[in-house]
Design an enzyme around this catalytic site. Structure first.
Site, PDB file in Angstrom:
ATOM      1  N   GLY A  45     -35.016   9.385 -10.534  1.00 62.72           N
ATOM      2  CA  GLY A  45     -34.409   8.308  -9.413  1.00 62.72           C
ATOM      3  C   GLY A  45     -35.269   8.139  -8.283  1.00 62.72           C
ATOM      4  O   GLY A  45     -35.699   9.370  -7.678  1.00 62.72           O
ATOM      5  N   GLN A  50     -37.060   6.017   0.409  1.00 64.97           N
ATOM      6  CA  GLN A  50     -37.998   7.310   0.161  1.00 64.97           C
ATOM      7  C   GLN A  50     -39.356   7.233   0.275  1.00 64.97           C
ATOM      8  O   GLN A  50     -40.177   8.015   0.306  1.00 64.97           O
ATOM      9  CB  GLN A  50     -37.594   7.784  -1.163  1.00 64.97           C
ATOM     10  CG  GLN A  50     -36.175   8.564  -1.196  1.00 64.97           C
ATOM     11  CD  GLN A  50     -35.841   9.095  -2.493  1.00 64.97           C
ATOM     12  OE1 GLN A  50     -35.525   8.652  -3.407  1.00 64.97           O
ATOM     13  NE2 GLN A  50     -36.029  10.474  -2.694  1.00 64.97           N
ATOM     14  N   CYS A  92     -33.630  16.468  -4.889  1.00 66.49           N
ATOM     15  CA  CYS A  92     -34.111  15.026  -4.266  1.00 66.49           C
ATOM     16  C   CYS A  92     -35.538  15.365  -3.783  1.00 66.49           C
ATOM     17  O   CYS A  92     -36.047  16.293  -3.233  1.00 66.49           O
ATOM     18  CB  CYS A  92     -33.476  14.864  -2.912  1.00 66.49           C
ATOM     19  SG  CYS A  92     -33.928  13.237  -2.272  1.00 66.49           S
ATOM     20  N   HIS A 134     -26.398   9.238  -6.245  1.00 63.04           N
ATOM     21  CA  HIS A 134     -27.539   9.707  -5.301  1.00 63.04           C
ATOM     22  C   HIS A 134     -28.417   8.665  -4.683  1.00 63.04           C
ATOM     23  O   HIS A 134     -28.352   8.739  -3.555  1.00 63.04           O
ATOM     24  CB  HIS A 134     -28.338  10.673  -6.071  1.00 63.04           C
ATOM     25  CG  HIS A 134     -29.501  11.393  -5.497  1.00 63.04           C
ATOM     26  ND1 HIS A 134     -29.509  12.702  -5.293  1.00 63.04           N
ATOM     27  CD2 HIS A 134     -30.694  10.939  -5.032  1.00 63.04           C
ATOM     28  CE1 HIS A 134     -30.382  13.302  -4.416  1.00 63.04           C
ATOM     29  NE2 HIS A 134     -31.212  12.041  -4.271  1.00 63.04           N
TER      30      HIS A 134
HETATM   31 ZN   LIG Z   1     -32.981  11.539  -3.369  1.00 57.22          ZN
END
Ligand SMILES: [Zn+2]
Length: 169
Positions: A45, A50, A92, A134
């Site tokens: 994901g 990000q 992550c 998340h």
């Molecule tokens: Zn993440």
């Protein structure tokens, strides 16, 4: 185009992302780049913050690129339902080298726009439900670390700070 991923401490990651007014061709390009970046980094994901873009968009693929039909693109997603709880170790791409088990829904349904701007409802179970939790967190400026308390969180933050100071973050 593969885009650089920003890491814990970058402002965009810690602020709520903004609503996407319209799925324009610029937005579609961002989505394509997000998918390429997610696959290049072997993630399941990726949320737009990000890659430093403060918009409510995420992509997820529990098959990690093995099965095209499992790719989910969500623009302006909202929760429809969350049921049950799972606790699995998760990491992550913005917090490389760290992982922790945090509570996530076992089943989850979300609604948002797809790459064509069409409204879609997607139901996820297991790893996809976890990815929804998340990624939805990312859109609200929250990371898995923010679910932790006490010594576990302090230790991770201390390590990250040290890495940042030495220019390795
Ligand atoms: Zn993440």
């Amino acid at each position: 185009m593969i885009r650089p991923i920003v890491r814990y401490g970058n402002r965009t990651l810690h602020n709520p992302a903004e609503h996407v007014p319209d799925v324009t061709s610029e937005i579609q390009t961002i989505i394509t780049d997000m998918i390429e970046t997610m696959y290049a980094e072997s993630g399941v994901g990726l949320a737009a913050p990000q890659i430093g873009i403060p918009l409510r968009i995420f992509v997820a693929d529990p098959s990690g690129g093995q099965d095209d039909s499992r790719l989910v693109v969500m623009v302006n997603p909202e929760w429809i339902e969350q049921r049950g709880t799972q606790r699995e170790d998760e990491g992550c791409l913005s917090v490389p080298g760290f992982s922790a088990s945090v509570p996530r829904p076992l089943h989850a349904t979300i609604r948002g726009l797809d790459r064509a701007g069409t409204s879609r409802e997607v139901e996820g179970t297991g790893i996809l439900a976890r990815a929804f939790g998340h990624e939805m967190d990312h859109l609200d400026g929250s990371l898995f670390l923010d679910h932790l308390r006490g010594i576990r969180r302090d230790m991770m933050l201390r390590k990250i700070k040290k890495l940042r100071r030495s220019g390795k973050w």
